[in-house]
Design a protein around this motif. Structure first.
Motif, PDB file in Angstrom:
ATOM      1  N   SER A 180       0.827  -1.210   0.000  1.00 34.27           N
ATOM      2  CA  SER A 180       0.000   0.000   0.000  1.00 34.27           C
ATOM      3  C   SER A 180       0.861   1.261   0.000  1.00 34.27           C
ATOM      4  N   ALA A 181       2.126   1.107   0.374  1.00 32.45           N
ATOM      5  CA  ALA A 181       3.030   2.259   0.324  1.00 32.45           C
ATOM      6  C   ALA A 181       3.311   2.583  -1.141  1.00 32.45           C
ATOM      7  N   HIS A 182       3.897   3.738  -1.376  1.00 28.25           N
ATOM      8  CA  HIS A 182       4.096   4.160  -2.772  1.00 28.25           C
ATOM      9  C   HIS A 182       5.443   3.703  -3.342  1.00 28.25           C
ATOM     10  N   TYR A 183       6.386   3.468  -2.449  1.00 31.43           N
ATOM     11  CA  TYR A 183       7.715   2.987  -2.863  1.00 31.43           C
ATOM     12  C   TYR A 183       8.157   1.944  -1.833  1.00 31.43           C
ATOM     13  N   ARG A 184       8.900   0.929  -2.306  1.00 30.95           N
ATOM     14  CA  ARG A 184       9.365  -0.131  -1.404  1.00 30.95           C
ATOM     15  C   ARG A 184      10.845  -0.423  -1.619  1.00 30.95           C
ATOM     16  N   LEU A 185      11.568  -0.448  -0.507  1.00 30.55           N
ATOM     17  CA  LEU A 185      12.970  -0.880  -0.545  1.00 30.55           C
ATOM     18  C   LEU A 185      13.076  -2.139   0.299  1.00 30.55           C
ATOM     19  N   ALA A 186      14.068  -2.972  -0.004  1.00 30.71           N
ATOM     20  CA  ALA A 186      14.284  -4.145   0.851  1.00 30.71           C
ATOM     21  C   ALA A 186      15.764  -4.267   1.169  1.00 30.71           C
ATOM     22  N   LEU A 187      16.061  -4.575   2.426  1.00 26.93           N
ATOM     23  CA  LEU A 187      17.441  -4.897   2.789  1.00 26.93           C
ATOM     24  C   LEU A 187      17.713  -6.329   2.318  1.00 26.93           C
ATOM     25  N   PRO A 188      18.983  -6.671   2.118  1.00 22.98           N
ATOM     26  CA  PRO A 188      19.278  -7.950   1.443  1.00 22.98           C
ATOM     27  C   PRO A 188      18.700  -9.189   2.137  1.00 22.98           C
ATOM     28  N   ALA A 189      18.602  -9.182   3.480  1.00 21.48           N
ATOM     29  CA  ALA A 189      18.132 -10.404   4.155  1.00 21.48           C
ATOM     30  C   ALA A 189      16.618 -10.431   4.357  1.00 21.48           C
ATOM     31  N   ALA A 190      15.914  -9.483   3.749  1.00 21.50           N
ATOM     32  CA  ALA A 190      14.449  -9.464   3.949  1.00 21.50           C
ATOM     33  C   ALA A 190      13.800 -10.706   3.342  1.00 21.50           C
ATOM     34  N   LYS A 191      12.695 -11.122   3.959  1.00 21.93           N
ATOM     35  CA  LYS A 191      11.907 -12.256   3.435  1.00 21.93           C
ATOM     36  C   LYS A 191      10.500 -11.753   3.194  1.00 21.93           C
ATOM     37  N   LEU A 192      10.049 -11.846   1.960  1.00 21.11           N
ATOM     38  CA  LEU A 192       8.731 -11.331   1.616  1.00 21.11           C
ATOM     39  C   LEU A 192       7.814 -12.488   1.232  1.00 21.11           C
ATOM     40  N   GLY A 193       6.560 -12.403   1.666  1.00 22.24           N
ATOM     41  CA  GLY A 193       5.639 -13.458   1.261  1.00 22.24           C
ATOM     42  C   GLY A 193       4.225 -13.179   1.701  1.00 22.24           C
ATOM     43  N   LEU A 194       3.318 -13.949   1.119  1.00 23.37           N
ATOM     44  CA  LEU A 194       1.905 -13.886   1.510  1.00 23.37           C
ATOM     45  C   LEU A 194       1.515 -15.301   1.941  1.00 23.37           C
ATOM     46  N   PRO A 195       1.927 -15.696   3.163  1.00 22.77           N
ATOM     47  CA  PRO A 195       1.771 -17.097   3.578  1.00 22.77           C
ATOM     48  C   PRO A 195       0.416 -17.423   4.208  1.00 22.77           C
ATOM     49  N   GLU A 196      -0.576 -16.560   4.014  1.00 14.83           N
ATOM     50  CA  GLU A 196      -1.875 -16.782   4.678  1.00 14.83           C
ATOM     51  C   GLU A 196      -2.447 -18.163   4.402  1.00 14.83           C
ATOM     52  N   VAL A 197      -2.191 -18.705   3.200  1.00 13.68           N
ATOM     53  CA  VAL A 197      -2.750 -20.014   2.847  1.00 13.68           C
ATOM     54  C   VAL A 197      -2.332 -21.078   3.855  1.00 13.68           C
ATOM     55  N   THR A 198      -1.166 -20.923   4.457  1.00 12.49           N
ATOM     56  CA  THR A 198      -0.703 -21.921   5.422  1.00 12.49           C
ATOM     57  C   THR A 198      -1.499 -21.844   6.725  1.00 12.49           C
ATOM     58  N   LEU A 199      -2.267 -20.781   6.877  1.00  9.35           N
ATOM     59  CA  LEU A 199      -3.112 -20.638   8.066  1.00  9.35           C
ATOM     60  C   LEU A 199      -4.593 -20.779   7.715  1.00  9.35           C
ATOM     61  N   GLY A 200      -4.878 -21.270   6.512  1.00  9.42           N
ATOM     62  CA  GLY A 200      -6.272 -21.448   6.100  1.00  9.42           C
ATOM     63  C   GLY A 200      -6.925 -20.153   5.658  1.00  9.42           C
ATOM     64  N   LEU A 201      -6.110 -19.139   5.366  1.00  5.30           N
ATOM     65  CA  LEU A 201      -6.637 -17.813   5.031  1.00  5.30           C
ATOM     66  C   LEU A 201      -6.204 -17.408   3.639  1.00  5.30           C
ATOM     67  N   LEU A 202      -6.612 -16.197   3.264  1.00  2.78           N
ATOM     68  CA  LEU A 202      -6.072 -15.575   2.057  1.00  2.78           C
ATOM     69  C   LEU A 202      -5.621 -14.172   2.447  1.00  2.78           C
ATOM     70  N   PRO A 203      -4.726 -13.593   1.656  1.00  4.13           N
ATOM     71  CA  PRO A 203      -4.283 -12.242   1.993  1.00  4.13           C
ATOM     72  C   PRO A 203      -5.514 -11.329   2.008  1.00  4.13           C
TER      73      PRO A 203
END
Ligand code: 3HC
Ligand code: NAI
Length: 705
Positions: A114-137
């Motif tokens: 939802s932010a307008h710009y995104r930076l990531a540091l090298p060790a960042a982990k990005l994901g949408l793991p809701e499915v593993t909890l029976g959910l959706l994003p």
């Protein structure tokens, strides 16, 4: 520690014309109500303050934001909702930059999208793991991720629940830039100052058009067909696809409304409760008294005795974790086979292109084979995996006692034998413990840590540390025949055999068990593992079997014919030409009929529902006995055992969680009804009766004390 308040978990600071907003809600900055309120207030303040030109969002500590606060699910929702918070970020008329480090998962990534710009540091982990909890994003992830990374890649990310590295996220279009350094705030201030200096515009993800909607819908149709084949009753994956279809076909706000409606459906589903129970149970299971009371012993070198199926698998697991391994076998021929058993795992990886030849050579250089116990003098921890025979094992432990250095941990991989008796063969029972791996040991996650009477706490702590290093899921178990898993398994397998003899075919039973969510039914498992193994165990136990207990001989009739399953081309099923999927075998059905006739049983029909009621009632009842005897510390230990080692469907949370969700009174009523047919087999556990009488459930025993 005081309760979290919006201004304690979200702090703001003005740095020139930038409002730096920091989420500080340890351990993982989950988006609980106070964080949502804090973020909403910060965005309102940024919007209202004409002195603020841009907003920086960062997380304090080890993560950006790991997602919604999972502990809040199932409780009444408190405003503002996360989609509202995300909306206020995206609506902001001043540039908003998010800098991601550590976990940026689920709702955390949705905040960033939802932010307008995104930076990531090298060790960042990005994901949408809701499915593993029976959910959706549920905060715009299904609408924004496809706009940024394309429909197919976004849907695959959400269906898999996988985490992306910062580099992969950059390549996928989820972030704009990777940032050097480890100070998210400093990096973000620098970047945002640059944006402001060049009057960079506000860019809203929702304004990005999805390219080629017709092609995207075709991709989704293909993903849907593929997903439907794989999900075994899981609810949320197809809902995820529906949301993305909405993203393609509907205006953004309507897509968001669709996502919300489907998210709430998932939230209400019992699968969500089961999967979240599994999530927390897997984190609680390592919290055992000994590991909390004592520090683990240091260990750097691992010894293994026996290079058969299990010894080799355990060796691979230890080698994979980076340890040097010394394996001892009986003679030159056996150690050559032991080494070959280890090496063939890596040869397989090389053949599949998943390992380089040099990497294989480097791993194998850490492996030493020997026929002399003296070569175990330097190991810190040794795991015995020789034949399942008490006298053989006692002899091995006598040798280990002779050669191993003081303080070495001596472990046995026995499946059933009395570890107190094995420990008594040494002069150091305080160092002896059970480490019950599952086959194939380099793949299966479960490790039962079996705690005999005299073992010292630091040895138990060492076993838990080893599990962590080997990436296993450890469960603490007490000594009894079969520990937690195999003991309970024996009972529900008996229940399945009773149903078989009374009228259901093995194929119906397997089908019912698969419909429940298992990958395979019990007769398929027997064919895979080899019917000779169970047969040998039954013969060994014949002398001690209670003559009054019902014993079904059908499996013996099959095994006597040499029909051991896949490896012999037939077992309960037929496997023409080495096929892995079995075919139904009329001759097996004839054997079953003949056995029924011999015992004077008139077969009756069983619905799949009745089959499962019996199967599960047997599992839960024995689970309750395992608990009341202290073999398992808590119901959640049983749940984790079955989830990690026995293919129990994760979305049902484990057998004890399943029982809670049915209502223990219903499970007890079933057991009491079945007891009218066979009072010997169906003896209700005292603990189950007590819980029902007190109106309590198993979860009440999971509470931390
Ligand atoms: N909510 C609440 N507590 C959480 C949490 C969350 N989202 N994530 C982790 N925790 C807790 C854990 O229970 C644990 O608590 P404990 O110390 O009391 O046992 C503690 O944080 C540390 O967690 P781990 O032991 O797992 O620490 P690791 O460093 O190994 O892993 C992690 C960190 C990768 C963030 C891992 O915890 C994780 O995967 N968390 C869940 C992430 C997730 O699924 N997010 C999506 C949530 S659903 C959502 O966001 C819905 C939205 O779309 C609306
Ligand atoms: P296996 O028969 O494949 O291997 C046993 C190995 O031990 C053989 O290679 C044999 O040469 C060796 N051995 C026997 N006596 C020895 C001695 N005195 N010194 C050194 N080596 C000796 O058996 P498997 O299946 O690997 O089982 C080993 C142990 O693991 C048993 O206790 C078994 O109950 C347990 N186990 C087996 C599982 C399985 O699925 N196979 C699962 C979990 C535990």
């Amino acid at each position: 520690m005081g309760a979290a308040t919006p201004d304690s978990v979200v702090t703001t600071a003005r740095v020139g014309s930038i409002l730096a907003v920091t989420v500080n809600n340890p351990p993982v900055n989950a988006l609980g109500v106070a964080v949502r309120q804090g973020l909403a207030a910060a965005m309102a303040a940024a919007q209202a303050d004409s002195g603020v030109a841009g907003v920086l969002l960062v997380g304090a500590g080890k993560a950006f934001i790991a997602g919604a606060d999972i502990r809040e699910f199932g409780k009444p929702t408190m405003p503002p909702s996360l989609p509202e918070v995300c909306r206020s970020i995206e609506d902001c008329t001043k540039p908003v930059v998010a800098v991601l480090h550590g976990a940026a998962l689920g709702g955390g990534l949705e905040v960033a999208l939802s932010a307008h710009y995104r930076l990531a540091l090298p060790a960042a982990k990005l994901g949408l793991p809701e499915v593993t909890l029976g959910l959706l994003p549920g905060s715009g992830g299904t609408q924004r991720a496809p706009r940024l990374m394309g429909v197919k890649a976004a849907t695959e990310l959400m269906l898999s629940g996988q985490h992306l590295s910062a580099k992969a996220a950059l390549a996928a279009g989820l972030v704009d830039q990777l940032a050097e350094g480890d100070d998210a705030r400093a990096v973000g201030l620098d970047y945002l100052s640059g944006l402001l200096a060049r009057n960079a515009p506000v860019r809203r993800t929702r304004d990005i058009a999805i390219a080629d909607p017709a092609a995207a819908l075709a991709e989704l149709a293909a993903l849907k067909a593929d997903t439907a084949k794989k999900i075994r009753g899981l609810f949320s994956p197809l809902k995820i696809i529906e949301c993305v279809q909405a993203a393609v076909q509907l205006p953004f706000d309507e897509g968001m409304a669709r996502e919300r409606a489907l998210f709430l459906e998932c939230l209400d589903s019992p699968q969500r409760a089961g999967l979240i129970h599994a999530f927390f149970a897997e984190r609680e299971v390592v919290k055992v008294p000994e590991a909390q009371a004592a520090a683990p012993r240091a260990f750097a070198r691992i010894g293994i005795v026996g290079g058969g199926t299990m010894g080799a698998g355990i060796a691979v697991s230890a080698l994979d974790a980076g340890y040097p391994v010394t394996m001892v076998e009986r003679d030159a021929e056996s150690i050559a086979r032991g080494r070959a058993n280890v090496e063939k795992v890596y040869t397989g990886l090389v053949a599949k292109g998943r390992m380089a030849e040099e990497a294989k050579a480097a791993v194998m250089a850490r492996y030493t084979g020997s026929t002399s116990y003296d070569d175990l003098a330097n190991v810190d921890l040794v795991i015995e995996a020789v034949f399942e025979d008490l006298e053989v094992k006692k002899a091995v432990f006598k040798e280990l006692d002779r050669v191993c250095k003081p303080g070495a941990v001596l472990a046995t991989n026995t499946s059933y034998l009395d570890i107190d008796a094995i420990a008594a063969a040494t002069r150091r029972p305080q160092d002896v413990i059970g480490l019950h791996f599952f086959s194939p040991a380099n793949i299966m996650k479960l490790l039962e840590i079996v705690v005999p009477a005299k073992v010292s706490a630091d040895v138990v702590a060492t076993a838990f540390e080893l599990a962590k290093k080997l990436k296993k899921v450890p469960v603490r178990a007490g000594v009894c025949d079969g520990f937690i898993g195999n003991r309970i398994l024996a009972v529900y397998r008996d229940a399945a055999n009773h149903v078989l003899e009374d009228g259901a075919s093995p194929y119906e039973i397997d089908a019912a068990v698969r419909e429940f969510g298992y990958p395979m039914g019990p007769f398929q498992v027997s064919d895979l593992a080899g019917g000779d193994i169970g047969w040998a165990t039954r013969k060994r136990k014949a002398a001690t079997r209670d003559p009054k207990a019902r014993y079904v001989e059908i499996a013996d009739r099959i095994a006597e014919r040499g029909w051991y399953g896949q490896k012999t081309g037939r077992g309960w099923y037929l496997y023409p030409e080495g096929a892995r999927m079995g075919q139904q075998d009329p001759e097996v059905l004839a054997i079953v009929d003949a056995e029924r006739a011999r015992k004077g049983i008139t077969p009756r029909t069983f619905s799949h529902e009745e089959i499962m009621r019996r199967y599960m009632a047997a599992m839960v009842n024995e689970g309750a006995k395992v608990l009341e005897e202290g073999i398992a510390l808590r119901p959640l230990d049983i749940d984790v055992t079955f989830l990690s080692g026995y293919g129990f469907p994760r979305y049902r949370g484990g057998p004890m969680q399943w029982a809670d969700m049915q209502g223990l009174d219903k499970v007890l009523a079933d057991i009491e009804a079945f007891a009218k047919e066979d009072a010997q087999f169906w003896q209700p556990a005292a603990l189950l009766k007590k819980l029902v009488a007190e109106g309590r459930n198993f979860a009440s025993l999971n509470q931390r004390g």
